[in-house]
Design an enzyme around this catalytic site. Structure first.
Site, short mmCIF file in Angstrom:
data_model
loop_
_atom_site.label_atom_id
_atom_site.label_comp_id
_atom_site.label_asym_id
_atom_site.label_seq_id
_atom_site.Cartn_x
_atom_site.Cartn_y
_atom_site.Cartn_z
N MET B 1 -2.39 6.81 -0.01
CA MET B 1 -2.27 6.91 1.45
C MET B 1 -0.86 6.49 1.86
O MET B 1 -0.02 7.32 2.10
CB MET B 1 -3.31 6.02 2.09
CG MET B 1 -3.63 6.40 3.51
SD MET B 1 -4.85 5.30 4.17
CE MET B 1 -5.59 6.30 5.43
N CYS B 2 -0.58 5.22 1.91
CA CYS B 2 0.73 4.65 2.24
C CYS B 2 1.06 4.78 3.73
O CYS B 2 0.67 5.72 4.39
CB CYS B 2 1.86 5.25 1.43
SG CYS B 2 1.67 5.02 -0.34
#
Lengths: 233, 299
Positions: B1-2
């Site tokens: 995701m980040c």
């Protein structure tokens, strides 16, 4: 009587519980500050006004109520909307109205990529432009775009109708321009009126499915077999 | 995701608030990346001195002897100050040489950045802890980029944390994944780039460093990146005088930009931007796929 929720001090969970418990009335939501899932899962005929920008999945799985957002929205605005209406004054990012089965979604600004992806009966009116792969695999419902459409509009479309006033960068697989017949002009007039956006139906072109992908073509498999034979011999 | 955030100040107005505002933005991206975090802050306080930020993960070594040897290598004065397991070497000497010498000669350390403007800190753990540990809030300057990482493809390590920087004053945070980074890394090594990890995002940073070193403008370098980088990416990029954003043509990875007369802010989600000063008057938009956005303090 309008109930006010200030999301600077109350949680989205408490807000949504109150909206789910209500069977009528109107609600005012302040300071959403990009929070996710604001006003998701409404099932009754309530009116909800949101002042500010929201995050992902605002008014997702929406039924019967009317949600009006004064701001912008993140991914998945009104995702899987079943009925009722969702109206936003600003822009919506990716996948607005995705998989919607019914109801009306109005976006006064621009919509990002994959607007109306797999739409199954929802009507969507966009005042600005729409991003690439809009109405990908669209199955039913009408999409109206007052601005331009980016690449691959209506790729692999089934039976939704797409009305675009501006330029279309490119059409996706099996999506073609179609004649505007009187019933289409009539429907477009209704949708523009319902959305409150000002445009002349005469300026729009209609796009829809060429229905070439509906059936498997024996000729295609013959060509595949011939190619495979050619590759191995 | 980040989660990624970037804040670029167009005027002097919020210079003293840069760190505080960046930490606030990073805090909002915690849920997108709870495994590790990092930030790069640009300031023009020492235009004549290169700063080399070095990491000795989990250790606080005695840096004095390293600085002394580095002085003789660079034939220039070197000062060093430690911040927990990070250290900042300051020198009037050649920063690129300093970086390479430390990589080649000092065991178990990584050089995180070098340049006259940039300092870079990263660590595993909760992003808020990383912010407070390396005192992001009190930092001042012209622009900052930061990242929260949810590790999906490789282990939770500091080396796998962003931002990545290989060239002077150039750094990058990345949401996505590149599929041709092995091949690119080999090509870039032939062009003189050196890498310290197997991470795909470091290759993207190396690519930009190479192009900028060859004399490209940031816009030209990013135009080439669109051709040469294969994969998914939303990048926020810091350079000496500027800030840039680039998304791949499919743009699966989210991005939102807000701009006022005083600042440009970019993030994975609007909630990171929602509390910035004067945001109610900002122009808010989603950066288009495969379009180069850049801002410069020089212009």
């Amino acid at each position: 009587m309008t109930a006010t929720f200030d999301l600077a001090s109350s949680s989205v969970r408490d807000l949504n519980q109150a909206l789910h418990d209500a069977d009528r009335g109107s609600f005012h939501i302040a300071n959403p500050r990009g929070a996710h899932a604001v006003a998701a899962g409404i099932t009754s005929e309530i009116a909800v006004q949101i002042d500010g920008s929201v995050g992902y999945y605002c008014a997702g799985m929406h039924q019967r109520g009317a949600v009006h957002i004064y701001g912008n929205a993140g991914t998945g605005l009104a995702e899987n909307i079943m009925s009722g209406s969702v109206h936003i004054t600003g822009n919506a990012t990716m996948s607005a109205g995705a998989t919607g089965h019914g109801g009306l979604l109005v976006i006064e600004g621009n919509a990002g990529a994959r607007c109306g992806i797999s739409m199954k009966g929802v009507d969507i009116v966009v005042g600005g432009h729409v991003g690439h792969m809009t109405a990908f695999m669209a199955q039913a419902g009408d999409l109206v775009v007052l601005g331009d459409a980016a690449e691959d509009l209506g790729d692999s479309i089934y039976e939704a109708r797409l009305f675009v006033r501006g330029d279309v960068a490119s059409l996706g697989a099996d999506c073609v321009e179609k004649e505007m017949r009187p019933e289409h002009t009539e429907r477009l007039t209704q949708l523009l009126e319902a959305s409150g956006l000002d445009a002349s139906p005469a300026d729009f072109a209609r796009y829809g499915s060429a229905r070439e992908l509906y059936n498997f073509h024996p000729d295609d498999i013959d060509a595949e077999v011939a190619a495979a034979k050619g590759a191995t011999s | 995701m980040c989660g990624i955030v970037g804040l670029f100040l167009k005027t002097e107005r919020y210079r003293n608030d840069l760190g505080r505002l960046t930490a606030m933005m990073l805090h909002e991206m915690r849920e997108r990346g709870p495994d590790s975090a990092g930030f790069a802050v640009y300031d023009d306080a020492t235009p004549d001195r290169t700063r080399v930020t070095v990491l000795a993960e989990g250790r606080s070594p005695e840096w004095g002897p390293t600085a002394a040897t580095l002085e003789s290598v660079l034939e220039a004065e070197v000062e060093v100050s430690a911040v927990l397991d990070h250290a900042v070497f300051q020198t009037t000497g050649d920063g690129r040489l300093a970086r390479q010498w430390i990589i080649d000669n000092v065991d178990d350390v990584a050089v995180l950045s070098h340049g006259t403007q940039i300092e870079l800190y990263k660590s595993v753990g909760d992003p808020d802890l990383v912010s407070s540990r390396y005192d992001l809030s009190s930092r001042t300057g012209t622009h900052a980029i930061a990242h929260t990482r949810m590790a999906t493809e490789s282990a939770i390590t500091t080396n796998g944390s962003h931002p990545f920087s290989t060239g002077a004053n150039t750094c990058l945070v990345h949401n996505g994944s590149l599929s041709n980074h092995f091949q690119l890394r080999k090509q870039l090594r032939r062009h003189g780039e050196s890498f310290q990890t197997d991470n795909d995002s470091e290759v993207a940073a190396g690519y930009l460093s190479w192009r900028l070193r060859e004399g490209d403008s940031i816009d030209t370098a990013l135009g080439s990146a669109l051709v040469d980088l294969d994969g998914f990416f939303t990048f926020a990029i810091g350079v000496e005088d500027g800030f840039a954003i680039l998304r791949d043509p499919i743009s699966c990875k989210p991005a939102v930009v807000a701009e006022t007369d005083d600042w440009v802010a970019m993030s994975s989600e609007y909630r990171a931007i929602a509390r910035l000063p004067d945001v109610e008057h900002a122009e808010v938009f989603e950066p288009e796929p495969a379009r180069i956005y850049s801002w410069s303090r020089a212009s």
